[in-house]
Design a protein around this motif. Structure first.
Motif, PDB file in Angstrom:
ATOM      1  N   ALA A 148      13.127  26.506   2.425  1.00  0.00           N
ATOM      2  CA  ALA A 148      14.429  25.999   2.198  1.00  0.00           C
ATOM      3  C   ALA A 148      15.412  25.590   3.463  1.00  0.00           C
ATOM      4  N   THR A 149      14.596  24.983   4.489  1.00  0.00           N
ATOM      5  CA  THR A 149      15.399  24.396   5.809  1.00  0.00           C
ATOM      6  C   THR A 149      16.506  23.567   5.251  1.00  0.00           C
ATOM      7  N   HIS A 150      17.373  23.362   6.030  1.00  0.00           N
ATOM      8  CA  HIS A 150      18.711  22.690   5.570  1.00  0.00           C
ATOM      9  C   HIS A 150      19.334  21.953   6.913  1.00  0.00           C
ATOM     10  N   GLY A 196       0.457  28.516  -2.495  1.00  0.00           N
ATOM     11  CA  GLY A 196      -0.542  27.340  -2.134  1.00  0.00           C
ATOM     12  C   GLY A 196      -0.501  26.818  -1.017  1.00  0.00           C
ATOM     13  N   ILE A 197      -1.342  25.789  -0.658  1.00  0.00           N
ATOM     14  CA  ILE A 197      -1.006  24.883   0.587  1.00  0.00           C
ATOM     15  C   ILE A 197      -0.655  23.552   0.286  1.00  0.00           C
ATOM     16  N   ILE A 198       0.505  23.083   0.463  1.00  0.00           N
ATOM     17  CA  ILE A 198       0.924  21.763   0.013  1.00  0.00           C
ATOM     18  C   ILE A 198       0.173  20.583   1.039  1.00  0.00           C
ATOM     19  N   THR A 199      -0.204  19.808   0.213  1.00  0.00           N
ATOM     20  CA  THR A 199      -0.969  18.535   0.913  1.00  0.00           C
ATOM     21  C   THR A 199      -0.475  17.213   1.135  1.00  0.00           C
ATOM     22  N   SER A 321      18.796  33.628  13.804  1.00  0.00           N
ATOM     23  CA  SER A 321      19.070  34.225  12.716  1.00  0.00           C
ATOM     24  C   SER A 321      20.183  33.428  11.891  1.00  0.00           C
ATOM     25  N   GLU A 322      20.117  33.560  10.675  1.00  0.00           N
ATOM     26  CA  GLU A 322      20.923  32.677   9.879  1.00  0.00           C
ATOM     27  C   GLU A 322      21.397  33.231   8.652  1.00  0.00           C
ATOM     28  N   PHE A 323      22.398  33.331   8.072  1.00  0.00           N
ATOM     29  CA  PHE A 323      23.031  34.058   7.003  1.00  0.00           C
ATOM     30  C   PHE A 323      23.943  33.237   6.182  1.00  0.00           C
ATOM     31  N   TRP A 405      14.964  32.347   5.370  1.00  0.00           N
ATOM     32  CA  TRP A 405      13.555  32.917   5.311  1.00  0.00           C
ATOM     33  C   TRP A 405      12.565  32.878   6.862  1.00  0.00           C
ATOM     34  N   GLY A 406      13.148  31.807   7.595  1.00  0.00           N
ATOM     35  CA  GLY A 406      12.173  31.863   8.748  1.00  0.00           C
ATOM     36  C   GLY A 406      12.788  32.188   9.858  1.00  0.00           C
ATOM     37  N   LYS A 407      13.832  33.068   9.680  1.00  0.00           N
ATOM     38  CA  LYS A 407      14.537  33.582  11.018  1.00  0.00           C
ATOM     39  C   LYS A 407      14.405  35.046  11.089  1.00  0.00           C
TER      40      LYS A 407
HETATM   41  C1  LIG Z   1      14.891  24.833  17.533  1.00  0.00           C
HETATM   42  C2  LIG Z   1      14.867  25.105  15.755  1.00  0.00           C
HETATM   43  C3  LIG Z   1      15.874  24.509  15.096  1.00  0.00           C
HETATM   44  C4  LIG Z   1      15.740  24.944  13.753  1.00  0.00           C
HETATM   45  N1  LIG Z   1      16.829  24.275  13.175  1.00  0.00           N
HETATM   46  C5  LIG Z   1      16.807  24.395  11.716  1.00  0.00           C
HETATM   47  C6  LIG Z   1      17.635  23.792  10.816  1.00  0.00           C
HETATM   48  O1  LIG Z   1      18.863  22.984  11.337  1.00  0.00           O
HETATM   49  N2  LIG Z   1      17.842  24.535   9.575  1.00  0.00           N
HETATM   50  C7  LIG Z   1      17.204  25.349   9.217  1.00  0.00           C
HETATM   51  O2  LIG Z   1      17.374  25.625   7.981  1.00  0.00           O
HETATM   52  N3  LIG Z   1      16.301  25.779   9.790  1.00  0.00           N
HETATM   53  C8  LIG Z   1      16.032  25.379  11.086  1.00  0.00           C
HETATM   54  N4  LIG Z   1      15.111  25.909  11.995  1.00  0.00           N
HETATM   55  C9  LIG Z   1      13.932  26.799  11.183  1.00  0.00           C
HETATM   56  C10 LIG Z   1      12.736  25.943  10.875  1.00  0.00           C
HETATM   57  O3  LIG Z   1      13.402  24.602  10.335  1.00  0.00           O
HETATM   58  C11 LIG Z   1      12.163  26.588   9.511  1.00  0.00           C
HETATM   59  O4  LIG Z   1      11.748  27.760   9.987  1.00  0.00           O
HETATM   60  C12 LIG Z   1      10.679  25.767   9.229  1.00  0.00           C
HETATM   61  O5  LIG Z   1      10.119  26.711   8.224  1.00  0.00           O
HETATM   62  C13 LIG Z   1       9.775  25.315  10.338  1.00  0.00           C
HETATM   63  O6  LIG Z   1       8.870  24.449   9.670  1.00  0.00           O
HETATM   64  P1  LIG Z   1       7.621  24.619  10.300  1.00  0.00           P
HETATM   65  O7  LIG Z   1       6.695  23.391  10.038  1.00  0.00           O
HETATM   66  O8  LIG Z   1       7.485  24.970  11.817  1.00  0.00           O
HETATM   67  O9  LIG Z   1       6.714  25.825   9.438  1.00  0.00           O
HETATM   68  P2  LIG Z   1       6.095  27.038  10.076  1.00  0.00           P
HETATM   69  O10 LIG Z   1       6.873  27.995  10.875  1.00  0.00           O
HETATM   70  O11 LIG Z   1       4.606  26.726  10.650  1.00  0.00           O
HETATM   71  O12 LIG Z   1       5.577  27.640   8.682  1.00  0.00           O
HETATM   72  C14 LIG Z   1       6.798  28.297   7.918  1.00  0.00           C
HETATM   73  C15 LIG Z   1       6.281  28.674   6.564  1.00  0.00           C
HETATM   74  O13 LIG Z   1       5.922  27.493   5.774  1.00  0.00           O
HETATM   75  C16 LIG Z   1       4.518  27.715   5.405  1.00  0.00           C
HETATM   76  N5  LIG Z   1       4.048  26.269   5.274  1.00  0.00           N
HETATM   77  C17 LIG Z   1       3.829  25.545   6.256  1.00  0.00           C
HETATM   78  N6  LIG Z   1       3.223  24.276   5.958  1.00  0.00           N
HETATM   79  C18 LIG Z   1       2.905  24.568   4.661  1.00  0.00           C
HETATM   80  C19 LIG Z   1       2.067  23.950   3.773  1.00  0.00           C
HETATM   81  N7  LIG Z   1       1.627  22.774   3.990  1.00  0.00           N
HETATM   82  N8  LIG Z   1       2.160  24.356   2.558  1.00  0.00           N
HETATM   83  C20 LIG Z   1       2.472  25.499   2.105  1.00  0.00           C
HETATM   84  N9  LIG Z   1       3.402  26.408   3.011  1.00  0.00           N
HETATM   85  C21 LIG Z   1       3.440  25.900   4.144  1.00  0.00           C
HETATM   86  C22 LIG Z   1       3.616  28.807   6.347  1.00  0.00           C
HETATM   87  O14 LIG Z   1       3.005  29.382   5.702  1.00  0.00           O
HETATM   88  C23 LIG Z   1       5.031  29.673   6.581  1.00  0.00           C
HETATM   89  O15 LIG Z   1       5.082  30.444   5.317  1.00  0.00           O
HETATM   90  C24 LIG Z   1      14.783  25.672  13.112  1.00  0.00           C
HETATM   91  C25 LIG Z   1      13.911  26.281  14.022  1.00  0.00           C
HETATM   92  C26 LIG Z   1      14.042  25.964  15.409  1.00  0.00           C
HETATM   93  C27 LIG Z   1      13.006  26.660  16.098  1.00  0.00           C
END
Ligand SMILES: Cc1cc2nc3c(=O)[nH]c(=O)nc-3n(C[C@H](O)[C@H](O)[C@H](O)COP(=O)(O)OP(=O)(O)OC[C@H]3O[C@@H](n4cnc5c(N)ncnc54)[C@H](O)[C@@H]3O)c2cc1C
Length: 450
Positions: A148-150, A196-199, A321-323, A405-407
């Motif tokens: 849910a990146t935004h 699952g793994i999104i393709t 971190s983000e909240f 979720w990713g921070k």
């Molecule tokens: C410098 C920086 C800036 C950022 N800016 C933002 C921002 O502006 N807004 C925001 O919301 N976040 C932001 N983030 C966080 C980031 O966007 C998310 O954490 C995002 O998940 C990263 O994507 P990734 O491809 O690196 O995923 P990864 O870190 O490699 O994986 C994340 C998750 O996705 C899953 N995943 C990856 N590929 C697949 C697939 N094909 N199928 C199923 N699952 C999969 C992985 O298993 C894991 O659970 C930022 C991070 C950094 C480092």
């Protein structure tokens, strides 16, 4: 050996798409330590022993079917262990093609491992645009959607919201096609890598547009408190940056589409002064790598992110971190944190405040809730930062805060579950799609299955 060198060496030593430390390492223990694979920020060392890089769907299906514990890996931009596996990681790095742009339907279909920065220009050249982007374009489309990146924008949903359909490989290696007519669509897409793994992903695009970016400095906090909605609605996408000191928002970045009627924002914006040069969010740093400002119009993909496509934002020496809290509580939440500035500031590089529109994804922090996201880019002092987080989470608890979720976060699983009304449905979905727990890792065991 540095990380870049390791990746290069490892690819030379690669056999059948597998990079294993046992292959790439020399015998010295020092080298072994250097060979450990880390996330982008370098703060987390993946425990998965093996990394696979399939270059076709068939290869990926075979791996998924054959391997036991496994996890998809995107561009490694998460700051926690969400992308790790006790055994195997399957990188989507080589699944990075644009599969088709349909100008009539205004859609783009992509392999899931492509990064936004790798196809945005091509999309623009076809006369199309995406509604929004995150602060940097280096992340994969699937990695972004699943967490849910935004970006920012009062009427703009997260990056999963333009997804029309996607293809996913189940733990059995079977492929499923899922579109919005499937009642599980909104549970599966923001799936935290659990289902699952999104393709493949098809995104709804729109006609290409240009954006101008105007930056204002030193917005009085009082002014923000009195005019929050007006300020955040003053552009298509607005971001606030602060170090929490001096009762000021140090910068306001207002991104406006030039195809809309634009009013002159003037040189005094709610008490903030128009910047006289391009700025980095941390004012002391060079703006060379930031997207163009000073009201200069440019294509959406060169203005919606804060950082330029061709540039790697930093060496990664940071933590994040983000909240998320409901937008109606934005001012109270910001003022509550401002009182804690003495604790926050010493470990902080910069805070960014953004808005995100409500969506329908079960595990999105913005599920049915217009939200404000308060983000912290921290110095890479893990121990100190982890000690501050509970205080921030406690201050925001009255607003039922949800972490990105990713921070980095410390909110307990029980609290998380209580704050996600669709959590029981998501748990059931994860158990249904991954009955043997192939995609389970310690992150999911704690936060979802725990
Ligand atoms: C410098 C920086 C800036 C950022 N800016 C933002 C921002 O502006 N807004 C925001 O919301 N976040 C932001 N983030 C966080 C980031 O966007 C998310 O954490 C995002 O998940 C990263 O994507 P990734 O491809 O690196 O995923 P990864 O870190 O490699 O994986 C994340 C998750 O996705 C899953 N995943 C990856 N590929 C697949 C697939 N094909 N199928 C199923 N699952 C999969 C992985 O298993 C894991 O659970 C930022 C991070 C950094 C480092």
């Amino acid at each position: 050996m540095n990380r870049k060198k390791f990746i290069k060496t490892s690819s030379l030593l690669m056999a059948g798409g597998l990079i294993g430390p046992q292959i790439a390492c020399s015998s010295s223990s020092e080298n072994k330590a250097e060979m450990l694979r880390k996330n982008w920020a370098g703060n987390y060392t993946y425990k998965a022993e093996k990394l696979y890089e399939p270059s076709s769907l068939t290869e990926l299906q075979e791996l998924v079917k054959k391997l036991d514990k496994q996890k998809a890996l995107g561009s490694t931009h998460c700051f926690n262990n969400i992308a790790d596996s006790p055994q195997n990681q399957i990188s989507t790095r080589k699944l990075n093609k644009v599969l088709g742009i349909d100008k009539e339907q205004k859609t783009v279909t992509l392999e899931a491992g492509i990064r936004y920065g790798d196809f945005a220009k091509e999309l623009d050249e076809a006369g199309l645009a995406l509604h929004n982007l995150a602060s940097l374009p280096h992340i994969t489309v699937a990695g972004a959607c699943t967490t849910a990146t935004h970006g920012s924008g009062v009427s703009l949903g997260n990056l999963a919201t333009p997804v029309l359909a996607f293809e996913m490989v189940k733990p059995t290696g079977e492929i499923v096609q899922i579109d919005r007519s499937n009642p599980e669509f909104y549970g599966l897409l923001v799936g935290l890598g659990a289902v699952g793994i999104i393709t493949k992903i098809t995104l709804q695009a729109e006609d290409s547009f240009q954006v101008r970016q105007d930056v204002f400095q030193e917005l009085p906090l009082e002014s923000l408190a009195n005019h929050f909605d007006e300020i955040m609605s003053s552009g298509y996408s607005v971001s606030l940056f602060t170090n929490w000191l001096d009762q000021k928002i140090s910068q306001v970045w207002v991104k406006r589409r030039t195809d809309k009627e634009l009013v002159d924002l003037g040189s005094d914006f709610f008490g903030a002064k128009a910047a006289e040069r391009n700025l980095h969010p941390i004012v002391e740093l060079s703006a060379e790598n930031c997207t163009e400002q000073m009201g200069m119009p440019g294509p959406w993909y060169n203005r919606l992110p804060h950082f330029k496509m061709g540039f790697t934002p930093s060496g990664g020496e940071e933590l994040q971190s983000e909240f998320f809290v409901p937008r109606e509580n934005a001012v109270d939440a910001i003022l509550a944190l401002e009182k804690k500035r003495e604790s926050i500031n010493p470990e902080l590089m910069i805070t960014e405040i953004r808005t995100i529109a409500a969506d329908e994804f079960w595990m999105s922090p913005c599920y049915k809730q217009d939200s404000v996201a308060i983000h912290f880019t921290w110095k890479q002092h893990a121990k100190e930062v982890m000690a501050i987080l509970p205080m921030i989470e406690a201050e925001l608890a009255p607003f039922a805060v949800k972490p990105h979720w990713g921070k980095l976060f410390t909110v307990s699983p029980e609290t998380l579950h209580a704050r996600y009304s669709k959590y029981p449905d998501f748990l059931a979905l994860a158990e249904k799609f991954d009955p043997k727990g192939k995609f389970r890792n310690s992150y999911l065991d704690l936060n979802i299955y725990g």
